[in-house]
Design a protein around this motif. Structure first.
Motif, mmCIF file in Angstrom:
data_model
loop_
_atom_site.group_PDB
_atom_site.id
_atom_site.type_symbol
_atom_site.label_atom_id
_atom_site.label_comp_id
_atom_site.label_asym_id
_atom_site.label_seq_id
_atom_site.Cartn_x
_atom_site.Cartn_y
_atom_site.Cartn_z
ATOM 1 N N HIS A 284 11.380 5.584 2.885
ATOM 2 C CA HIS A 284 11.575 4.535 1.885
ATOM 3 C C HIS A 284 10.521 4.590 0.779
ATOM 4 C CE1 HIS A 284 12.363 0.677 0.016
ATOM 5 N NE2 HIS A 284 11.087 0.400 0.146
ATOM 6 N N TYR B 76 1.803 -1.656 5.906
ATOM 7 C CA TYR B 76 2.166 -1.248 7.271
ATOM 8 C C TYR B 76 1.002 -1.388 8.237
ATOM 9 C CZ TYR B 76 6.586 0.264 5.414
ATOM 10 O OH TYR B 76 7.815 0.259 4.818
ATOM 11 N N ALA C 132 10.812 5.731 8.932
ATOM 12 C CA ALA C 132 11.542 4.944 7.933
ATOM 13 C C ALA C 132 10.647 4.591 6.755
ATOM 14 C CB ALA C 132 12.097 3.672 8.578
ATOM 15 N N ALA C 133 9.405 4.259 7.064
ATOM 16 C CA ALA C 133 8.473 3.909 5.991
ATOM 17 C C ALA C 133 8.263 5.085 5.060
ATOM 18 C CB ALA C 133 7.145 3.447 6.587
ATOM 19 N N VAL D 7 2.163 -1.355 -0.969
ATOM 20 C CA VAL D 7 3.245 -0.925 -0.091
ATOM 21 C C VAL D 7 2.705 -0.131 1.102
ATOM 22 C CG1 VAL D 7 5.286 0.518 0.076
ATOM 23 C CG2 VAL D 7 4.963 -0.946 -1.909
ATOM 24 N N ARG E 100 11.789 7.401 -7.421
ATOM 25 C CA ARG E 100 12.741 6.868 -8.397
ATOM 26 C C ARG E 100 12.012 6.210 -9.562
ATOM 27 N NH1 ARG E 100 17.305 4.419 -4.514
ATOM 28 N NH2 ARG E 100 18.144 6.399 -3.761
ATOM 29 N N VAL F 45 9.310 3.057 12.902
ATOM 30 C CA VAL F 45 8.753 2.469 11.685
ATOM 31 C C VAL F 45 8.199 3.533 10.747
ATOM 32 C CG1 VAL F 45 6.990 0.948 10.755
ATOM 33 C CG2 VAL F 45 8.255 0.273 12.793
ATOM 34 N N LEU G 132 11.113 5.026 -3.127
ATOM 35 C CA LEU G 132 10.678 3.967 -4.046
ATOM 36 C C LEU G 132 9.897 4.538 -5.224
ATOM 37 C CD1 LEU G 132 10.275 0.908 -4.658
ATOM 38 C CD2 LEU G 132 8.231 1.011 -3.221
ATOM 39 N N PHE G 133 8.877 5.325 -4.931
ATOM 40 C CA PHE G 133 8.008 5.780 -6.019
ATOM 41 C C PHE G 133 8.586 6.998 -6.741
ATOM 42 C CE2 PHE G 133 5.014 3.212 -3.509
ATOM 43 C CZ PHE G 133 4.603 2.355 -4.510
#
Lengths: 216, 216
Positions: free
Chosen positions: A205, A183, A201-202, A179, A212, A198, A209-210
């Motif tokens: 996110h 980028y 936002a990256a 992930v 959770r 970018v 992601l990690f």
DNA sequence: GTGGTTTTTTACCATTTGGTCAAGGCACGA
DNA sequence: TCGTGCCTTGACCAAATGGTAAAAAACCAC
């Protein structure tokens, strides 16, 4: 005598990165060449790159490049050696701690930061692995593999202790790499598909992601 | 007349993939060439690949390869065109539904399956994007971009309706691509670092990763 | 400055590479 | 079976490419 040769004119070691006395000029020009080579190799892979492109990028003639390095392959190997060190650094600093989730999230953010800060290095690495890692599997075997084994054991212990949620530690690390490096490696695609901020936002996110995934 | 030329000996379209009458031999040999070219291009990138390698892989002479294709670039473009179609298919089938989480997880599994089933195609795509997508940004702009916009809007609606957890839809898709394609693109690295049943473990981990992210 | 060393360049070479050409081989319908 | 047209190839070419040799230029301690 050319400065890349050992005292006997032939280095027993493959590249001999051990510090030999180097003049200011040598240090400057070797750095210039490596920087230009990073541009070229990361953008076109080893076979697709030419010494002329590197010489152009470094602002010197091709024979002069070959005065500082033993050949195209030696430049590539030198880049790869330097890269492996810096690339594994964030993983090395992953230590046992009272706050494993924070430590892992720090690792995630460090890797993501590297993707935005050193995209060429990421692409060089990706290019090499994509082509079967012909010049790097020794490094992967001897350096990365044991390091990863050690850190996976650590992560596994955290999971068994219930301090982070359970999942496959090895593939957890794979997905962190995937992930974050995406980028840099797929920057051309990301640029076309996302006009927004970018990086911000990256970061958001990837954090979600990690977090959770790992929150118990 | 060579079979890649248009009726006027010069195709106005760049590659002219429109079906021209092709004999069995033509179909067989074009397929052979494309298969060999997929091996070579995906492993070494466009610039690093040679017509000789492709001809060898296809079991025919270089002039014969050039009898079927206009040149090295035409083969590459032909591969890329064919690829884009199959590559975007799973995303196209993502539709509005009563079970958005299942739909997204189906998409994740479909992409992961493609990585293990068509690793060469994944690497060809990765190689092209890694090198700045010089021959593919038009495709990305005209095909992928609108498709992604549409699907992101759909995902965004699911999130607003509370049917899946909130995150950035665009970067959600990026991370799905990154994680799933990683197993094909970085296969050389994964092989060195994981002796276990990679695919099984990957399926389980990836499922966990995105299910935890998206479950409301 | 001077002499020796380091650095740079000009000219060159052998091989590889993308591509062409003309001739030979082959299939297949009449 | 015979000829027409599709298919295949060996020989070739110009440009690019990795690399070398040797001389010229720049540098530097004295």
């Amino acid at each position: 005598m050319s400065p890349h040769d050992g005292p006997l004119g032939e280095s027993t070691d493959g590249e001999a990165d051990r510090p030999r006395p180097r003049s200011r000029i040598q240090k400057r020009n070797r750095a210039r060449i490596l920087d230009a080579a990073l541009d070229v190799f990361s953008a076109q892979g080893f076979r697709g790159s030419t010494l002329d492109q590197i010489a152009d990028g470094a602002g010197m003639s091709k024979p002069n490049v070959l005065y500082y390095f033993d050949g195209k392959e030696a430049i590539h190997v030198s880049l790869l050696n330097a890269l492996m060190d810096r690339w594994l650094d964030p993983l090395r600093t992953l230590q046992d701690t009272d706050a494993p989730l924070d430590a892992l999230m720090d690792y995630v953010h460090a890797k993501l930061d590297m993707s935005f800060t050193m995209p060429r290095e990421s692409r060089l690495f990706a290019s090499e692995v994509l082509q079967g890692a012909p010049r790097m599997s020794p490094h992967l075997e001897s350096d990365l593999r044991p390091l990863l084994d050690e850190k996976c054991a650590l992560i596994g212990r955290w999971m068994e202790a219930g301090r982070i949620a359970r999942t496959d530690p090895r593939h957890l690390v794979f997905s962190i790499w995937a992930v974050t490096q995406h980028y840099a490696d797929f920057e051309a695609q990301v640029r076309v598909l996302d006009d927004g901020p970018v990086r911000k936002a990256a970061e958001a996110h990837v954090d979600t992601l990690f977090r959770r995934l790992l929150t118990p």
